[in-house]
Design a protein around this motif. Sequence first.
Motif, PDB file in Angstrom:
ATOM      1  N   VAL A 179      59.673  29.133  37.735  1.00 40.63           N
ATOM      2  CA  VAL A 179      60.002  28.511  38.994  1.00 40.63           C
ATOM      3  C   VAL A 179      60.887  27.362  38.953  1.00 40.63           C
ATOM      4  O   VAL A 179      60.775  26.451  38.295  1.00 40.63           O
ATOM      5  CB  VAL A 179      58.651  27.848  39.788  1.00 40.63           C
ATOM      6  N   PHE A 180      62.011  27.377  40.002  1.00 40.49           N
ATOM      7  CA  PHE A 180      63.048  26.573  39.823  1.00 40.49           C
ATOM      8  C   PHE A 180      63.280  25.563  40.986  1.00 40.49           C
ATOM      9  O   PHE A 180      63.005  26.377  42.027  1.00 40.49           O
ATOM     10  CB  PHE A 180      64.475  27.281  39.550  1.00 40.49           C
ATOM     11  N   ASN A 181      63.824  24.708  40.968  1.00 37.02           N
ATOM     12  CA  ASN A 181      64.219  23.863  42.186  1.00 37.02           C
ATOM     13  C   ASN A 181      65.473  24.417  42.806  1.00 37.02           C
ATOM     14  O   ASN A 181      66.646  24.336  42.154  1.00 37.02           O
ATOM     15  CB  ASN A 181      64.459  22.320  41.957  1.00 37.02           C
ATOM     16  N   GLY A 182      65.390  25.080  43.721  1.00 44.42           N
ATOM     17  CA  GLY A 182      66.591  25.607  44.485  1.00 44.42           C
ATOM     18  C   GLY A 182      67.416  25.015  45.679  1.00 44.42           C
ATOM     19  O   GLY A 182      68.227  25.410  45.966  1.00 44.42           O
ATOM     20  N   THR A 183      67.041  23.710  45.657  1.00 46.77           N
ATOM     21  CA  THR A 183      67.602  22.752  46.783  1.00 46.77           C
ATOM     22  C   THR A 183      69.226  22.440  46.376  1.00 46.77           C
ATOM     23  O   THR A 183      69.435  22.208  45.264  1.00 46.77           O
ATOM     24  CB  THR A 183      66.838  21.429  47.015  1.00 46.77           C
ATOM     25  N   ASN A 184      69.866  22.559  47.359  1.00 45.31           N
ATOM     26  CA  ASN A 184      71.357  22.629  47.092  1.00 45.31           C
ATOM     27  C   ASN A 184      72.102  23.103  45.829  1.00 45.31           C
ATOM     28  O   ASN A 184      72.816  22.708  45.141  1.00 45.31           O
ATOM     29  CB  ASN A 184      71.716  20.992  46.997  1.00 45.31           C
ATOM     30  N   SER A 185      71.424  24.508  45.576  1.00 48.10           N
ATOM     31  CA  SER A 185      72.071  25.105  44.395  1.00 48.10           C
ATOM     32  C   SER A 185      72.899  26.338  45.022  1.00 48.10           C
ATOM     33  O   SER A 185      73.005  26.547  46.174  1.00 48.10           O
ATOM     34  CB  SER A 185      70.612  26.080  43.751  1.00 48.10           C
ATOM     35  N   ASN A 186      73.464  26.995  44.245  1.00 43.30           N
ATOM     36  CA  ASN A 186      74.360  28.393  44.414  1.00 43.30           C
ATOM     37  C   ASN A 186      73.762  29.441  43.643  1.00 43.30           C
ATOM     38  O   ASN A 186      72.712  29.149  43.073  1.00 43.30           O
ATOM     39  CB  ASN A 186      75.761  28.069  44.201  1.00 43.30           C
ATOM     40  N   ILE A 187      74.377  30.598  43.849  1.00 44.67           N
ATOM     41  CA  ILE A 187      73.771  31.841  43.376  1.00 44.67           C
ATOM     42  C   ILE A 187      73.776  31.879  41.700  1.00 44.67           C
ATOM     43  O   ILE A 187      72.918  32.636  40.762  1.00 44.67           O
ATOM     44  CB  ILE A 187      74.260  33.198  43.937  1.00 44.67           C
ATOM     45  N   GLN A 188      74.602  30.843  41.293  1.00 42.33           N
ATOM     46  CA  GLN A 188      74.493  30.685  39.441  1.00 42.33           C
ATOM     47  C   GLN A 188      73.508  29.364  39.091  1.00 42.33           C
ATOM     48  O   GLN A 188      72.869  29.516  38.249  1.00 42.33           O
ATOM     49  CB  GLN A 188      75.854  30.751  39.121  1.00 42.33           C
ATOM     50  N   SER A 189      73.716  28.343  39.974  1.00 44.16           N
ATOM     51  CA  SER A 189      73.357  27.071  39.333  1.00 44.16           C
ATOM     52  C   SER A 189      71.692  26.900  39.498  1.00 44.16           C
ATOM     53  O   SER A 189      71.275  25.870  38.581  1.00 44.16           O
ATOM     54  CB  SER A 189      74.051  25.883  40.195  1.00 44.16           C
ATOM     55  N   TRP A 190      71.395  27.704  40.294  1.00 44.74           N
ATOM     56  CA  TRP A 190      69.658  27.448  40.268  1.00 44.74           C
ATOM     57  C   TRP A 190      68.969  27.608  38.803  1.00 44.74           C
ATOM     58  O   TRP A 190      67.899  27.046  38.645  1.00 44.74           O
ATOM     59  CB  TRP A 190      68.895  28.375  41.418  1.00 44.74           C
ATOM     60  N   MET A 191      69.529  28.467  38.143  1.00 41.76           N
ATOM     61  CA  MET A 191      68.896  28.727  36.715  1.00 41.76           C
ATOM     62  C   MET A 191      69.477  27.669  35.713  1.00 41.76           C
ATOM     63  O   MET A 191      70.595  27.823  35.120  1.00 41.76           O
ATOM     64  CB  MET A 191      69.226  30.171  36.136  1.00 41.76           C
ATOM     65  N   SER A 192      68.837  26.595  35.435  1.00 40.23           N
ATOM     66  CA  SER A 192      69.113  25.774  34.561  1.00 40.23           C
ATOM     67  C   SER A 192      67.957  24.993  34.195  1.00 40.23           C
ATOM     68  O   SER A 192      67.151  24.990  34.760  1.00 40.23           O
ATOM     69  CB  SER A 192      70.357  24.704  34.983  1.00 40.23           C
ATOM     70  N   SER A 193      67.990  24.388  32.940  1.00 42.16           N
ATOM     71  CA  SER A 193      66.839  23.633  32.352  1.00 42.16           C
ATOM     72  C   SER A 193      66.469  22.508  33.306  1.00 42.16           C
ATOM     73  O   SER A 193      65.361  22.175  33.427  1.00 42.16           O
ATOM     74  CB  SER A 193      67.063  23.352  30.812  1.00 42.16           C
ATOM     75  N   SER A 194      67.477  21.914  33.920  1.00 41.20           N
ATOM     76  CA  SER A 194      67.315  20.634  34.562  1.00 41.20           C
ATOM     77  C   SER A 194      66.492  20.856  35.886  1.00 41.20           C
ATOM     78  O   SER A 194      65.854  19.969  36.538  1.00 41.20           O
ATOM     79  CB  SER A 194      68.483  19.705  34.989  1.00 41.20           C
ATOM     80  N   ARG A 195      66.731  22.318  36.319  1.00 43.32           N
ATOM     81  CA  ARG A 195      66.048  22.574  37.773  1.00 43.32           C
ATOM     82  C   ARG A 195      64.442  23.308  37.611  1.00 43.32           C
ATOM     83  O   ARG A 195      63.822  23.639  38.336  1.00 43.32           O
ATOM     84  CB  ARG A 195      66.830  23.580  38.591  1.00 43.32           C
ATOM     85  N   LEU A 196      64.234  23.594  36.103  1.00 43.52           N
ATOM     86  CA  LEU A 196      62.838  24.049  35.829  1.00 43.52           C
ATOM     87  C   LEU A 196      61.832  23.466  36.435  1.00 43.52           C
ATOM     88  O   LEU A 196      61.746  22.082  35.863  1.00 43.52           O
ATOM     89  CB  LEU A 196      62.919  24.362  34.315  1.00 43.52           C
TER      90      LEU A 196
END
Length: 294
Positions: A179-196
């Motif tokens: 589960v990732f934090n999707g707020t203010n993301s785009n279709i690539q940036s949502w998948m990152s360790s900082s958003r986990l």
Amino acid sequence: MHFEKCVKFILISLVSPSFSSMLQDEYFLRLNGLRIRSPGSLVFSFSKETQCCLRCLQYNKCQSVNFNSEERRCEINFLSLHSQGALTDANQSWVLFYRPVVKERELMLRATAGSGISVRDTWLGKVQPHPVEDTCISMATGACSTHYRNSKVDLWENLPINQVILELYKGGSRVMFMVFNGTNSNIQSWMSSSRLLSSSWATLSPYRHFIYFSLTGDSPCSRVFLIQQNYGGCPKDAGWFVVLDPTTSDCCPGQWSDIPNKPQFIYSLLDNVTTYQGGDVDYADVLALYVTYN
């Protein structure tokens, strides 16, 4: 996708006026060749689909029904297609009717292992997969032969997305989630360790060391949706998760990532990182991406 309605006028004609008012805004969407298996289902014998749908409406928490006309079997389910704990089978003897309710989460991508179609390029809109079957919104093994991509992906940055959920399924059962934090993301940036936010691996944490944690991953090696701790020569390559996209070349010829029938979804069976070659890994049938909204 083409869905059929269980026509509400037929339903209304089968019940008393006192009940018909409750049906005015009720309808079902139909999916041929699917059956939901869920604990606590109620079983009835009916000869018509409409009778099965009607019985569902008598239960406030009924979300879907399975109907088999040959067996005259009606199964009332209190789970829907994407409910936690619901398993779906691809079975041509059955018809599934489900109630379109306010979605707790929305399916944005459903990728199929072995389809020969790039998951990354499908997600980014660079390739158009073959026309999807109605059953491509199911996580059942064999329910879909291609990838399903929701057209709302192209509107991503205009949607009130709260969370992004990546899941893997094998045999219709969920075997991994993140589960990732999707707020203010785009279709690539949502998948990152900082958003986990959370995952099925207790040891997967934003504070771990990663050489890759991204959707684009190691593009020259066609390793995408990649969570990698280290390289060290192919036998020592270690990580949590990777999608091996179809490619004509490979960075480990004859070894762990040089396998047929791509894409393949490889995940660690441990509660920690593992080596892909000879390690504790398994291969999933389906990759699914959902979003929730604010």
